[in-house]
Design a protein around this motif. Structure first.
Motif, short mmCIF file in Angstrom:
data_model
loop_
_atom_site.label_atom_id
_atom_site.label_comp_id
_atom_site.label_asym_id
_atom_site.label_seq_id
_atom_site.Cartn_x
_atom_site.Cartn_y
_atom_site.Cartn_z
N ASP A 1 -6.18 -0.44 -4.44
CA ASP A 1 -5.63 -1.13 -3.28
C ASP A 1 -6.65 -2.15 -2.78
OD1 ASP A 1 -4.18 -1.97 -1.14
OD2 ASP A 1 -3.75 0.04 -0.37
N GLU A 2 -6.43 -3.40 -3.08
CA GLU A 2 -7.35 -4.49 -2.72
C GLU A 2 -8.79 -4.14 -3.04
OE1 GLU A 2 -6.57 -6.43 0.98
OE2 GLU A 2 -4.61 -5.52 1.15
N SER B 1 0.83 -1.21 0.00
CA SER B 1 0.00 0.00 0.00
C SER B 1 0.86 1.25 0.00
CB SER B 1 -0.92 0.02 1.22
OG SER B 1 -1.80 -1.06 1.17
MG LIG Z 1 -2.20 -2.58 2.28
#
Ligand SMILES: [Mg+2]
Ligand SMILES: Nc1ncnc2c1ncn2[C@@H]1O[C@H](COP(=O)(O)OP(=O)(O)OP(=O)(O)O)[C@@H](O)[C@H]1O
Lengths: 251, 312
Positions: free
Chosen positions: B160-161, B41
């Motif tokens: 991010d995810e 991240s």
């Molecule tokens: Mg992360």
């Protein structure tokens, strides 16, 4: 609000308006409470005028508390102001722990008799609920929403005005409501330092041993408090709904 | 195109991202995988400067991102986070309109763009435009999150995810949708995930991170056939690797001349699925046809197995 509760509020409102505009109509209710042929209805001034000036003091004091408390709450939750958070907290707390009577006692020699000392007492007393609710509201803003706002290129001001404050608004409003309700009751003691307000009626009753006066003053203040409390509650729910929050989430 | 050059992030003594360099070609998807806390991240957030690098730099289309004011930079980079981060106090269409509004587009243009995106993500404007996020399912919120990130037609999309909270069925649909949209819009995407299947499904290239370092950055097949470190092999699933490799290869590449009995396979079928058919039917070979239905050859178990073999 159920239909029954609504009817009850409407009745309370009608009763209040009728009583402060034409109190003599209710003389027969209060007559049995008096002795020695004392007047049943307050006769040193108009109840309507006293009610309005009572409301005015509370309104102005709460407005001032709101401006300062919300402003301070915003400031200490910014990176540049965070170091002032503990200090502001203790200052605002002092405002709350100091009894309003003591504030009046200190304020009178400084600003004289009348509405000013009452205003100061109410202002100080009203800071804490609004300040704490502003902090709570701002800290409850979902961190993902803030991250997204930043990630989409909102600057600090846009994040505050478009994301943080709208999301914190229902909680801030609840704080303001609390201050108003506290203020309505507390303002009665302002009459001890010659502020125009409903406290005058109560004090006159106490001094002349006239239970009818005490009851009238108390009744008007209580009705005002109930009605304003509910009215602001409705406004808060409307705001929360417009902000897309399920209504039951807002206490 | 995104060029990351010797990017490092330190918090005090701890190095969170350690001298990472990689390049994402225009219109491709780079997937970043790795254990929790590896710095994925942080790496992603340094691209749009939500995190300021300690050293190194990021170039987008050849321009150093430090030379662009940060808000302006972020207007041009779509950003999707795991919990979508939708604004709870704004409707679906207001959420999608966020960046166009910041950019000062006129009302009509914004409305048209919002409708276009709602259509693209199969959200009926009549039904969804006025809804608040809490009235949506997880899958719908996810689509709104991506639609919002794409609103101002960014050339770069950071995710991010983005599918982390979806159930497997919706997730694989969302992945297919993303691929379709990416092909249509030609965006350059950097996507972080924990899901190796997702990485192999979506990634043109995969970056493997561990403890702040970039261990390997390569095409999916390369990662399987030539893992740079034991950790990469482990992460891609030691036992799974031949099957993953077969999923990455299409029948076209293992085609041989000749004919066979049975229901034909299409050229674009993966070897993984072809093998599954062969096993299920109990056959050694099946005929292959092209998209127009013309017979073009056959596929055999033997050839498929050869394609799944890993170098010793
Ligand atoms: Mg992360
Ligand atoms: N602001 C910060 N200050 C100090 N340490 C931080 C900060 N942000 C992240 N870290 C640390 O950096 C490391 C990497 O964090 P990062 O969020 O990039 O990991 P990640 O690979 O995305 O993990 P996950 O898969 O769990 O999301 C973690 O150990 C984290 O604790």
């Amino acid at each position: 609000m159920s239909a029954r509760a609504l009817t009850f509020r409407a009745a309370a409102l009608i009763l209040l308006v009728a009583f402060i505009t034409a109190p003599q109509l209710f003389a027969f209710v209060f007559k049995p409470l008096t002795v020695n042929d004392a007047p049943a209805i307050y006769n040193h001034g108009s109840l309507l005028a006293l009610t309005l000036s009572h409301l005015r003091t509370v309104f102005l004091a709460t407005l001032a508390s709101t401006v300062l408390a919300v402003g301070l709450g915003i400031f200490v939750t910014r990176p540049s102001g965070s170091e002032f958070l503990p200090l502001s907290r203790s200052l605002v707390n002092i405002g709350q722990t100091f009894p309003p009577v003591a504030v009046l006692a200190i304020a009178v020699p400084l600003v004289g008799f009348g509405e000013k000392p009452t205003f100061i007492a109410l202002f100080l007393y009203g800071l804490l609920p609004i300040f704490e609710n502003t902090l709570a509201g701002l800290s409850e803003v979902p961190p993902q929403a803030l991250e997204a706002a930043k990630g989409m290129g909102m600057n600090a001001r846009q994040r505050l005005l478009q994301v943080e404050l709208p999301l914190a608004l229902p909680v801030i409003l609840a704080g303001i409501r609390l201050s108003v309700i506290i203020g309505l009751g507390t303002a009665t003691i302002g009459s001890t330092v010659a502020a125009k307000g409903l406290g005058e009626v109560i004090i006159a009753g106490l001094q002349s041993n006239n239970v009818a006066f005490v009851l009238q003053g108390g009744l008007v203040v209580a009705l005002l408090a109930v009605l304003i409390h509910d009215g602001m509650g409705i406004a808060e729910r409307a705001v929360a709904k417009r902000l897309g929050r399920p209504v039951d989430e807002v206490a | 195109m995104i060029e990351i050059e010797h990017l490092t992030k330190r918090y005090g003594e701890t190095i969170v991202v350690d001298d990472v360099s990689l390049r994402v070609e225009e219109g491709t998807i780079a997937v970043v995988v790795g254990t929790s806390g590896a710095g994925k991240s942080t790496l992603l957030r340094m691209i749009n400067r939500l995190v300021e690098p300690s050293s190194g730099r990021v170039l987008i289309d050849g321009r150093d991102t430090l030379s662009i004011p940060e808000d302006e930079l972020r207007h041009r980079i779509g950003y999707v986070i795991q919990a979508y981060g939708l604004f709870p106090h704004r409707t679906v269409s207001q959420n999608i309109a966020t960046v166009p509004r910041l950019l000062g587009w006129d009302r009509k243009k914004i409305a048209a763009r919002v409708d276009e995106l709602l259509d693209l993500f199969q959200l009926d404007p009549g039904e969804f435009a006025g809804k608040f996020p809490h009235e949506l399912s997880g899958g719908q919120q996810q689509r709104v999150g991506v639609a919002r990130a794409l609103a101002a037609k960014p050339a770069v999309l950071l995710m991010d995810e983005p599918f982390g909270a979806l159930d497997p069925v919706i997730r694989s649909k969302a992945q297919d949708d993303l691929l379709a949209i990416q092909r249509r819009l030609g965006a350059t995407i950097v996507l972080v995930t924990h899901d190796m299947n997702e990485a192999f499904h979506l990634g043109d290239r995969i970056a493997v991170m561990d403890q702040a370092r970039l261990l390997q950055y390569a095409a999916p097949a390369e990662l399987l056939t030539h893992p740079a470190e034991p950790f990469v092999e482990q992460l891609t699933g030691t036992a799974e690797r031949p099957f993953r490799l077969l999923s990455l290869t299409r029948v076209k590449e293992a085609l041989e001349p000749g004919d066979a009995e049975g229901e034909a396979l299409v050229l674009s079928t993966t070897l993984h699925d072809a093998l599954a058919r062969l096993i299920a039917l109990g056959k050694d070979a099946l005929p292959v046809i092209d998209a127009s239905g013309k017979a073009v050859g056959r596929i055999t178990v033997e050839r498929i197995l050869a394609h799944g073999r890993l170098p010793a």
